[in-house]
Design a protein around this motif. Structure first.
Motif, mmCIF file in Angstrom:
data_model
loop_
_atom_site.group_PDB
_atom_site.id
_atom_site.type_symbol
_atom_site.label_atom_id
_atom_site.label_comp_id
_atom_site.label_asym_id
_atom_site.label_seq_id
_atom_site.Cartn_x
_atom_site.Cartn_y
_atom_site.Cartn_z
ATOM 1 N N ASP A 197 -3.974 -5.080 13.593
ATOM 2 C CA ASP A 197 -2.634 -5.240 13.037
ATOM 3 C C ASP A 197 -1.537 -5.045 14.078
ATOM 4 O OD1 ASP A 197 -3.267 -2.594 13.276
ATOM 5 O OD2 ASP A 197 -2.505 -1.990 11.314
ATOM 6 N N ASP A 450 5.913 -1.261 8.983
ATOM 7 C CA ASP A 450 5.125 -2.492 8.862
ATOM 8 C C ASP A 450 5.838 -3.700 9.444
ATOM 9 O OD1 ASP A 450 2.816 -1.496 7.316
ATOM 10 O OD2 ASP A 450 4.323 -1.072 5.789
ATOM 11 N N GLU A 455 -0.573 -9.146 9.668
ATOM 12 C CA GLU A 455 -1.694 -9.214 8.749
ATOM 13 C C GLU A 455 -2.709 -10.226 9.268
ATOM 14 O OE1 GLU A 455 0.474 -10.183 5.169
ATOM 15 O OE2 GLU A 455 0.771 -8.064 4.674
ATOM 16 N N LYS A 456 -3.742 -10.520 8.472
ATOM 17 C CA LYS A 456 -4.777 -11.478 8.882
ATOM 18 C C LYS A 456 -4.837 -12.625 7.884
ATOM 19 C CE LYS A 456 -7.710 -7.867 10.903
ATOM 20 N NZ LYS A 456 -9.051 -7.228 10.872
ATOM 21 N N GLN A 469 0.437 -12.781 4.343
ATOM 22 C CA GLN A 469 -0.925 -13.306 4.384
ATOM 23 C C GLN A 469 -1.261 -14.153 3.150
ATOM 24 O OE1 GLN A 469 -4.064 -10.373 4.026
ATOM 25 N NE2 GLN A 469 -2.752 -8.969 2.859
#
Length: 554
Positions: A197, A450, A455-456, A469
């Motif tokens: 991340d 954040d 993210e992925k 995401q």
């Protein structure tokens, strides 16, 4: 006659060697900033620039091409033979290679925009490359001349692009000519993220800086070789000794960039249980930040201007895109760090208050929309909240700060009450306690950890920071500018070139009234055609009258 010819030749030669111009524009549109001039004067080799704005372009981008030409002419006035530039077509083949300019740009991660232009006959769609390639001593970087990402362009966006053009080119040249990179310390030891991340954050930082992990627990002090200390989403409390290290680093001139999640509120828990309780992490940074001029509150910022998430509203497995007020979207206004309007995505953000601090200038960098609110914590966050539409009358607050720039001579939080144990800790490594900054310093505090994490995607690959995401790769995708904001923060705090002066330029947009233009079109066209003819006839008549009178009198 020969003397006149010699004088004319001499004057032309002098004009070609020594000349100047006067800038009459209010915003000094045609005047380069001092840092840019210094950078161009210091070039010791040729900078070659290829601008991919050649060919049949929409009117707006023709104007952008003309503005680019005018600016680079100004650059060449200062740099002389050390700067050359060419306008090229993206489909042209680069000399000596089998690649086109478009291929080279794609390899560097720079892509065209799919543009729709409104014409009288309908819409015209084409790929535009508002990009340039800057080369120096075998290295090259791309320059984005137009930051808009919409399919429809506006003159406001093009005007903003023109205002930023000097900074974009100067920044690219500065990157290529810089022989050393400033060191940035990434703080670890208090639960800061170290996994995938942080991929985009690390990649972004390492483009211009050398990034190293630095453990605040095990190291005696933060070395001055680090120009900036980056603290991102710590989850464990800071000890008094760690606070002292940070405080004295700031007093010695070290820059501070903090992205803090004051509350424990994670999407992972929400996905598993469909609810999560947000509560204070107890990081023990409050007294430090309060002394410097800000307080991160133990609340949650909610905004009607926000990102979306998929929700199963009927419990039948059919997901619907709904606004998620806990994910506010901030639209930046012109400020010293970010001179153009960009959208930055937040995740479970806290509000920030500025507090009294002698001699400290405070500038809000990110703030909520006109329809926002805060809720006290501990608070229960539930996915069921979106079953019903939010009550708009509760979202009445405007401009709640979420990121603040602090500048000035900071005072140590330990001034007048440094314990003996802390004094001994400083003495152990030869340090001297500093009660206040010797010179002006600066730091940026952001109440969202954040914001700079990524993210992925569905394949488990990191996606750009700020991207959602769930919407990534769908029609709901929106490219938030979290990366730009992060890069701007780094550059403003530790870039010593002073190019932020060029970034601060702002061009006043002076557009014609389209209604008035249409109503008076015939008068202006007739005037432009007949006006010059009538003037020629008038001056011809006057000349004939004068000539006749002169010779008649003789």
């Amino acid at each position: 006659m020969p003397i006149v010819i010699v004088l004319l030749v001499l004057l032309n030669w002098l004009a070609s060697e020594w000349h100047t111009r006067i800038d009459f524009t209010d915003e000094h549109r045609f005047t380069l900033s001092k840092p840019t001039k210094h950078l161009l004067n210091s070039l010791d080799d040729e900078v070659d620039i290829d601008i991919c704005l050649k060919g049949d372009l929409p009117s707006g981008f023709k104007k952008l091409a003309n503005s680019t030409d005018e600016l680079l002419q100004e650059f060449k006035e200062v740099a002389g033979k050390n700067l050359v530039y060419h306008f090229v077509s993206p489909d042209e083949q680069i000399e000596g290679t089998s690649e086109t300019y478009a291929d080279t740009l794609a390899a560097m991660g720079a892509y065209p925009i799919n543009l729709k232009s409104q014409l009288k006959a309908g819409e015209q769609q084409q790929y535009i490359y508002p990009l340039a390639i800057v080369r120096y001593k075998g290295n090259m970087v791309p320059v984005n001349l137009y930051g808009g990402n919409k399919m429809f362009i506006s003159f406001e966006e093009l005007n903003s692009a023109e205002a930023l053009m000097e900074y974009e080119f100067s920044s690219a040249i500065d990157k290529l000519t810089r022989t050393t990179k400033n060191l940035v310390a990434y703080a670890i030891g208090n639960g800061e993220p170290l996994g995938d991340d942080t991929y985009d954050m690390q990649t972004t930082a390492r483009q211009n800086y050398d990034l190293f992990q630095f453990n605040l627990n095990t190291q005696q002090a933060i070395p001055d070789t680090f120009k900036l200390l980056l603290i991102v989403k710590p989850k464990q409390p800071f000890t008094p000794n760690e606070e002292l290290k940070i405080d004295q680093y700031v007093m010695r001139g070290g820059k501070l960039l903090i992205f803090e999640d004051k509350l424990e509120a994670e999407m992972d828990s929400l996905q598993i249980k469909n609810e999560v309780i947000a509560y204070d992490r107890g990081l023990n940074l409050d007294d430090l930040l309060f002394k410097y001029g800000v307080r991160i509150n133990s609340d949650l910022l909610m905004d009607l201007q926000c990102d979306v998430l998929p929700f199963d509203t009927n419990g039948n497995g059919q997901y619907e895109w709904l606004q998620w007020n806990y994910f506010p979207v901030f639209q930046t206004k012109a400020n010293p760090v970010t001179s153009k309007d960009i959208y930055v995505a937040g995740r479970f953000v806290n509000s920030i208050d500025t507090v009294e601090a002698d001699g400290i200038k405070k500038t809000v960098l990110l703030s909520s929309s006109a329809n926002s609110r805060t809720i006290a914590t501990p608070a229960l966050i539930s996915g069921k909240e979106n079953v019903n539409a939010p009550e708009d009358d509760k979202f009445k607050r405007s401009g709640i700060p979420a990121a603040v720039l602090l500048e000035g001579k900071f005072e140590s939080v330990y001034n007048n009450h440094l314990s003996q144990a802390m004094r001994d800790s400083l003495t152990a490594y030869g340090g001297i306690f500093m009660p206040q900054c010797a010179d002006d310093n600066k730091m940026i505090i952001v109440s969202d950890g954040d914001m700079v994490l990524n993210e992925k995607d569905k394949d488990g690959q990191p996606i750009p920071m700020g991207m959602n995401q769930y919407t990534y790769g769908t029609q709901k995708e929106f490219p938030f500018a979290n990366k730009d904001f992060f890069q701007n923060c780094l550059d403003y705090l530790i870039n010593q070139s002073g190019l932020s002066e060029a970034k601060a330029k702002d061009y006043t947009l002076r557009l014609l009234d389209p209604v008035k233009l249409e109503d008076e079109r015939m008068e202006w066209e007739v005037g432009n055609i007949l006006g010059p003819i009538l003037l020629v006839l008038l001056f011809g008549s006057i000349y004939q009258w004068w000539k006749k009178r002169k010779y008649t009198s003789i």
